[in-house]
Structures are given as structure tokens and as C-alpha cells.
Design a protein around this motif. Structure first.
Motif, PDB file in Angstrom:
ATOM      1  N   PRO A 190       0.725  -1.020  -0.115  1.00  0.00           N
ATOM      2  CA  PRO A 190      -0.074  -0.200  -0.102  1.00  0.00           C
ATOM      3  C   PRO A 190       0.826   1.297   0.000  1.00  0.00           C
ATOM      4  N   GLY A 191       2.055   1.214   0.306  1.00  0.00           N
ATOM      5  CA  GLY A 191       2.981   2.392   0.353  1.00  0.00           C
ATOM      6  C   GLY A 191       3.029   3.163  -0.949  1.00  0.00           C
ATOM      7  N   TYR A 192       2.860   2.250  -1.915  1.00  0.00           N
ATOM      8  CA  TYR A 192       3.211   2.885  -3.243  1.00  0.00           C
ATOM      9  C   TYR A 192       1.775   3.733  -3.633  1.00  0.00           C
ATOM     10  N   ALA A 193       0.688   3.497  -2.949  1.00  0.00           N
ATOM     11  CA  ALA A 193      -0.410   4.423  -3.242  1.00  0.00           C
ATOM     12  C   ALA A 193      -0.404   5.783  -2.717  1.00  0.00           C
ATOM     13  N   HIS A 194       0.795   5.680  -1.788  1.00  0.00           N
ATOM     14  CA  HIS A 194       0.794   7.123  -0.969  1.00  0.00           C
ATOM     15  C   HIS A 194       1.555   8.346  -1.830  1.00  0.00           C
ATOM     16  N   ALA A 195       0.971   9.437  -1.894  1.00  0.00           N
ATOM     17  CA  ALA A 195       1.515  10.623  -2.313  1.00  0.00           C
ATOM     18  C   ALA A 195       1.902  10.433  -3.827  1.00  0.00           C
ATOM     19  N   VAL A 196       1.046   9.810  -4.661  1.00  0.00           N
ATOM     20  CA  VAL A 196       1.621   9.297  -6.088  1.00  0.00           C
ATOM     21  C   VAL A 196       2.165  10.644  -7.019  1.00  0.00           C
ATOM     22  N   GLU A 197       1.461  11.663  -6.682  1.00  0.00           N
ATOM     23  CA  GLU A 197       1.797  12.894  -7.716  1.00  0.00           C
ATOM     24  C   GLU A 197       3.071  13.506  -7.386  1.00  0.00           C
ATOM     25  N   GLU A 198       3.556  13.383  -6.354  1.00  0.00           N
ATOM     26  CA  GLU A 198       4.930  13.731  -5.752  1.00  0.00           C
ATOM     27  C   GLU A 198       5.967  13.110  -6.842  1.00  0.00           C
ATOM     28  N   ARG A 199       5.747  11.827  -7.309  1.00  0.00           N
ATOM     29  CA  ARG A 199       6.698  11.157  -8.192  1.00  0.00           C
ATOM     30  C   ARG A 199       6.720  12.067  -9.689  1.00  0.00           C
ATOM     31  N   PHE A 200       5.767  12.849  -9.930  1.00  0.00           N
ATOM     32  CA  PHE A 200       5.674  13.548 -10.997  1.00  0.00           C
ATOM     33  C   PHE A 200       5.844  14.994 -10.745  1.00  0.00           C
ATOM     34  N   GLY A 201       6.400  15.534  -9.527  1.00  0.00           N
ATOM     35  CA  GLY A 201       6.846  16.968  -9.514  1.00  0.00           C
ATOM     36  C   GLY A 201       5.674  17.875  -8.914  1.00  0.00           C
ATOM     37  N   HIS A 202       4.425  17.161  -8.393  1.00  0.00           N
ATOM     38  CA  HIS A 202       3.423  17.968  -7.963  1.00  0.00           C
ATOM     39  C   HIS A 202       3.320  17.629  -6.224  1.00  0.00           C
ATOM     40  N   TYR A 203       3.520  18.847  -5.404  1.00  0.00           N
ATOM     41  CA  TYR A 203       3.663  18.740  -4.352  1.00  0.00           C
ATOM     42  C   TYR A 203       2.608  19.444  -3.280  1.00  0.00           C
ATOM     43  N   ASP A 204       2.308  18.992  -2.120  1.00  0.00           N
ATOM     44  CA  ASP A 204       1.328  19.980  -1.052  1.00  0.00           C
ATOM     45  C   ASP A 204       2.186  21.279  -1.114  1.00  0.00           C
ATOM     46  N   ALA A 205       1.400  22.180  -0.691  1.00  0.00           N
ATOM     47  CA  ALA A 205       1.749  23.499  -0.845  1.00  0.00           C
ATOM     48  C   ALA A 205       2.830  23.886   0.200  1.00  0.00           C
ATOM     49  N   GLU A 206       2.636  23.151   1.725  1.00  0.00           N
ATOM     50  CA  GLU A 206       3.595  23.185   2.625  1.00  0.00           C
ATOM     51  C   GLU A 206       5.174  22.650   2.225  1.00  0.00           C
ATOM     52  N   ALA A 207       5.205  21.991   1.124  1.00  0.00           N
ATOM     53  CA  ALA A 207       6.395  21.156   0.901  1.00  0.00           C
ATOM     54  C   ALA A 207       7.178  22.022   0.260  1.00  0.00           C
ATOM     55  N   VAL A 208       8.020  23.138   0.984  1.00  0.00           N
ATOM     56  CA  VAL A 208       8.738  23.953   0.145  1.00  0.00           C
ATOM     57  C   VAL A 208      10.191  24.300   0.813  1.00  0.00           C
ATOM     58  N   GLY A 209      11.031  24.874   0.446  1.00  0.00           N
ATOM     59  CA  GLY A 209      12.216  25.191   1.253  1.00  0.00           C
ATOM     60  C   GLY A 209      13.118  25.562   0.470  1.00  0.00           C
ATOM     61  N   THR A 210      14.428  25.999   0.697  1.00  0.00           N
ATOM     62  CA  THR A 210      15.577  26.285  -0.147  1.00  0.00           C
ATOM     63  C   THR A 210      16.786  26.139   0.670  1.00  0.00           C
ATOM     64  N   GLY A 211      17.895  25.592   0.007  1.00  0.00           N
ATOM     65  CA  GLY A 211      19.274  25.386   0.665  1.00  0.00           C
ATOM     66  C   GLY A 211      19.415  23.852   1.311  1.00  0.00           C
ATOM     67  N   TRP A 212      18.520  23.181   0.778  1.00  0.00           N
ATOM     68  CA  TRP A 212      18.428  21.594   1.459  1.00  0.00           C
ATOM     69  C   TRP A 212      19.651  20.885   1.229  1.00  0.00           C
ATOM     70  N   CYS A 213      20.174  19.907   2.165  1.00  0.00           N
ATOM     71  CA  CYS A 213      21.183  18.963   1.594  1.00  0.00           C
ATOM     72  C   CYS A 213      20.019  17.793   1.288  1.00  0.00           C
ATOM     73  N   TRP A 214      20.025  17.599  -0.064  1.00  0.00           N
ATOM     74  CA  TRP A 214      19.028  16.605  -0.688  1.00  0.00           C
ATOM     75  C   TRP A 214      19.774  15.369  -0.834  1.00  0.00           C
ATOM     76  N   ILE A 215      19.257  14.304  -0.392  1.00  0.00           N
ATOM     77  CA  ILE A 215      19.839  12.999  -0.147  1.00  0.00           C
ATOM     78  C   ILE A 215      18.754  12.069  -0.871  1.00  0.00           C
ATOM     79  N   HIS A 216      19.172  11.121  -1.899  1.00  0.00           N
ATOM     80  CA  HIS A 216      18.450  10.338  -2.452  1.00  0.00           C
ATOM     81  C   HIS A 216      18.832   8.915  -2.007  1.00  0.00           C
ATOM     82  N   ALA A 217      17.943   8.106  -1.332  1.00  0.00           N
ATOM     83  CA  ALA A 217      18.158   6.756  -1.249  1.00  0.00           C
ATOM     84  C   ALA A 217      17.155   5.914  -1.774  1.00  0.00           C
ATOM     85  N   VAL A 218      17.361   5.173  -2.804  1.00  0.00           N
ATOM     86  CA  VAL A 218      16.016   4.338  -3.691  1.00  0.00           C
ATOM     87  C   VAL A 218      15.171   3.587  -2.861  1.00  0.00           C
ATOM     88  N   SER A 219      16.178   2.482  -2.208  1.00  0.00           N
ATOM     89  CA  SER A 219      15.770   1.596  -1.497  1.00  0.00           C
ATOM     90  C   SER A 219      16.124   1.572  -0.193  1.00  0.00           C
TER      91      SER A 219
END
Length: 451
Positions: A32-61
């Protein structure tokens, strides 16, 4: 200016988005986790999901998320309050990474590698630096970061021969992507050579971050207490993969069914008796397979007791470790561990965690994902390699009956784990240096500072 081939790739990934959505719906049926926030995968986010200067870390699995946790802990030690943006690609990775969040951090899905999704992700979050863990290098993402002046690095990097061959077949995509990375920190010299052959700028061979993980001491203490109450030694099949559990069960069934044999076959009778004198435990790598493996155990005629079931009978022939985040407990219980992923052509799972818990390991022939760690472990006397599952069961039985050998391997495992620490400190220092020198996206380059 983008090459024609990269533009064609971008057109393909854009057109493929409906297929990605369909795949996610199918995956969500089992997880069921794959059904969560699907639109994020296509670059569409909640209004509060914003910021700048992040240290972005991608960990696929899952494995990358655990490595990211070690790096993040060291980053926070060296730079308290650093803002972390985490992205993941799998449901298990996202669940594990969520445990790393602190107030002010954010977690979203990895954007699909189409021009639109990637642009919306980078424009929304404006990271100061991007950190890809281990293997995840995407052509559109690397190109977009280059265009925006965002340094993108590959940490704890590994690349086996199979993956290199695949990348070379798509060299028109892979070479520009790897060469666009600001820095790569490889796990081993062999990884470094392969990465350089694809054009990567390897800035150091720092070792494997997973050596810097500290086992959960509470779990190890609980395991030590429980072991004193158990009547049998335990062999744990750790992080088992599809097809491997069946191998183990068939060997156990064949050996165990040999008890009623003529006296002249006493050697066979001895093997059967020894199989029954051990408590066998299976810990599947992927949680979505817990029910499948339980059914598989029962279909082979074995009684199964699940970790998740309160009051499960201790006399069950097979125990099933169907929980996440308790590998230290399982390794602490084990007299010896069979290494999952190494008995099929899957490259093996991480044996470093077992070593850090002082657990001797028996591995099969396939360990290309952790080739150097496997060889170092063998050289240190912390593990043993066998050609197949039948030999693995036999070797495990011998170890459970030889406490002196088992203790020697346990101490060798601890020494092996401790001798290879330090990657986290080196990686975090190098990462912060690059981040400090980078200007926030959309600003002129100023004095080095991390915001």
C-alpha cells in the motif's frame, strides 16, 4: 545545450508516465505504500512542501536508506541543524528513511526522470547539493542539476561488472550522466576503476558507509538474554530472496526425512539428527514476501512460528523473522547466518551488519554486490564460502557443533568490522566542503556558506 539524444530520452520518459502510474497501481496492490502521495513522483507537491538550501539525499531503497542514515548522522555531528531533504523510490526505502527525519527535514518521492517532473522538483526545493546513494544516476536529473549549478554527487558508490556492461550498452546516456557528477566517492578501488571508465570524477575511495553503523545495543542485549533460554542453537537465513527459501527448505526436508535409515547408514542418520537439533530461522529481505514465505514453509510440511505472532510456539520447526528494523536482534540470536542473495545469482546482501554483531557468516557463490567486503571477510576468518545450499547447511551444522571455531569466527567478524570504519566521516567532510562552496540556487555566488 542539450544533445538530441537526451531530448529524445526526455520525450520517452514523458510519454512513459501513464505506464509508470499503472505500474505503481499494481505495486500498491501488494504494498500500500506505493499508493501514497503518487503525484510527488511527477513533481506535484503539497503547498507546505517548500524550502531552499536543502542537503538533498536520495536513497532509492532499504539498503541505501540505511546507508543514508549513517551519513546523515555524521553530517549532523559535523554541521548541527543541517536541513535534510530525503527522496526514495521504493515503499520500504521510504518507510526506513522516515525514521531519519527531524524537525525541519522533509521527505518526498524521487521524481520520475522526465524533464517536467525533474524541473518541478528542483524548482520547488532548490537544494544546495544533491547526494545520490550508491548506484542511482539518472540522465535527466544530472543534466538538470548541471544547468542549475547544483552540485550532484554519488556517495558510497558501487558499480559491479554486470551494471557496467549495462551502462556501456547505453553509453550515449550513461557517459554524460556520470561525467556530469560533481564528485564520486567509491567504496572500493575496483568500483573506482569501473566508474572512471564511464567518465565519473572519482574524488576518493572512502570505503563502505555501512561499516560505520552501530548495531542496536538494546536488541543485542535482548538477544543475549533470550539465547540463554533457548534449548537449541540457531541458524538464521538472513535477508533471503525469492527462490532461496525453497532451496533451504528442500535441503532441510531431504536431510530431515532421512532419520529412519538402516544402521549401516549411520552417517546419514547423524545428519538427520543434527538438522533436528538446530532451530532454523528465515528472515526475508522484502517485507511484502513475509506471507508468501510463511505459506512456502508450511507447503513443505514444516510448522512455522512468526515473530509478529504473539505467543508463537517455540517448538516450531521454522521461525520466520517477519519484522523490519530488527536485524541486530536476529544476528544476536544466531550462532551462524546464511547470507541471503548469495545462493541465487543476485550478488548477495550486505554481510557487514552481521560482522558488526559478531555473527559468523556462510555465503553462497554470488556476492558481486559486495565483492570486496566478501573477500575481506573471508580473509579475516569471519565468513566461509560454499558452492550451494546443501553445503551451506552442512557447514552451518558443523559450526553449531564447534563452539571454539564459532567463537573465533565471531571475534574475527568484530575485528573485521571495526578495522574498516571511517567512511562516514570522510564522506561527510567532503560533501560539506562542496556544499559550502556552492551558491544557493538562483543567487549569485558569494562567500562560501551553508544555509
Amino acid at each position: 545545450m542539450r544533445s538530441l539524444l537526451l531530448r529524445l530520452y526526455g520525450a520517452f520518459t514523458t510519454l512513459a508516465q501513464p505506464l509508470v502510474r499503472r505500474k505503481l497501481r499494481r505495486r500498491a496492490a501488494a504494498e500500500p505504500g506505493y499508493a501514497h502521495a503518487v503525484e510527488e513522483r511527477f513533481g506535484h507537491y503539497d503547498a507546505e512542501a517548500v524550502g531552499t538550501g536543502w542537503c538533498w539525499i536520495h536513497a532509492v531503497s532499504l539498503g541505501e536508506a540505511r546507508a543514508a542514515g549513517i551519513l546523515i548522522e555524521e553530517l549532523r555531528r559535523q554541521y548541527p541543524g543541517i536541513p535534510i531533504l530525503l527522496t526514495n523510490g521504493t515503499a520500504t526505502g521510504r518507510e526506513e528513511a522516515a525514521k531519519l527525519l527531524q524537525p525541519g527535514d522533509l521527505q518526498v518521492w524521487q521524481p520520475w526522470d522526465s524533464p517536467g517532473a525533474v524541473a518541478r522538483f528542483l524548482d520547488r526545493f532548490r537544494p544546495r547539493i544533491g547526494v545520490l546513494m550508491e548506484t542511482e544516476v539518472w540522465p535527466e536529473m544530472t543534466a538538470a542539476c548541471t544547468e542549475r549549478g547544483i552540485p550532484l554527487v554519488l556517495a558510497n558508490a558501487r558499480l559491479n561488472e554486470k551494471s557496467l556492461a549495462g551502462a556501456e550498452r547505453l553509453a550515449w546516456l550513461a557517459r554524460p550522466a556520470y561525467s556530469a557528477l560533481a564528485a564520486v566517492w567509491a567504496q572500493t578501488e575496483a568500483d573506482s576503476h569501473r566508474l572512471v571508465s564511464l567518465g565519473a570524477k572519482v574524488a576518493g575511495v572512502y570505503g563502505n558507509l555501512k561499516f560505520d553503523a552501530t548495531p542496536d545495543m538494546r536488541q543485542l542485549a535482548a538477544a543475549a538474554k533470550l539465547r540463554g533460554q533457548l534449548p537449541k542453537p540457531i541458524v538464521v537465513f538472513a535477508s533471503s530472496r525469492d527462490g532461496e527459501e525453497r532451496q533451504l527448505l528442500e535441503v532441510l526436508k531431504r536431510f530431515g526425512a532421512l532419520a529412519p535409515v538402516p544402521p549401516e547408514q549411520e552417517a546419514v542418520r547423524s545428519i538427520a539428527r543434527r538438522v533436528h537439533d538446530v532451530q532454523w530461522m528465515i528472515v526475508p529481505r522484502h517485507p511484502q514476501r513475509f506471507d508468501e514465505v510463511a505459506a512456502l514453509v508450511e507447503s513443505h510440511g514444516f510448522a512455522v512460528a512468526r515473530r509478529s505472532a504473539a505467543g508463537a510456539p517455540a517448538e516450531s520447526e521454522i521461525w520466520l523473522g517477519d519484522s523490519l528494523g530488527e536485524m541486530a536482534l536476529y544476528y544476536g540470536l544466531a550462532d551462524v547466518a546464511l547470507l541471503g542473495g548469495s545462493f541465487e545469482a543476485l550478488g548477495g546482501q550486505n554481510l557487514i551488519e552481521a560482522a558488526a554483531c559478531g555473527c559468523p557468516v556462510i555465503m553462497g557463490p554470488s556476492t558481486f554486490n559486495f565483492a570486496e567486503a566478501a573477500e575481506l571477510s573471508l580473509a579475516a576468518g569471519a565468513s566461509q564460502r560454499v558452492p550451494d545450499m546443501e553445503h551451506a547447511v552442512t557447514a552451518a551444522l558443523k559450526l553449531t557443533e564447534n563452539p571454539e571455531r564459532r567463537e573465533a569466527m565471531s571475534q574475527a567478524a568484530l575485528a573485521f568490522a571495526n578495522a574498516n570504519r571511517g567512511a562516514a566521516e570522510r564522506t561527510a567532510s567532503a560533501l560539506l566542503a562542496i556544499a559550502e562552496a556552492a551558491s544557493p540556487v538562483g543567487e549569485e555566488r558569494a562567500e562560501p556558506r551553508l544555509e
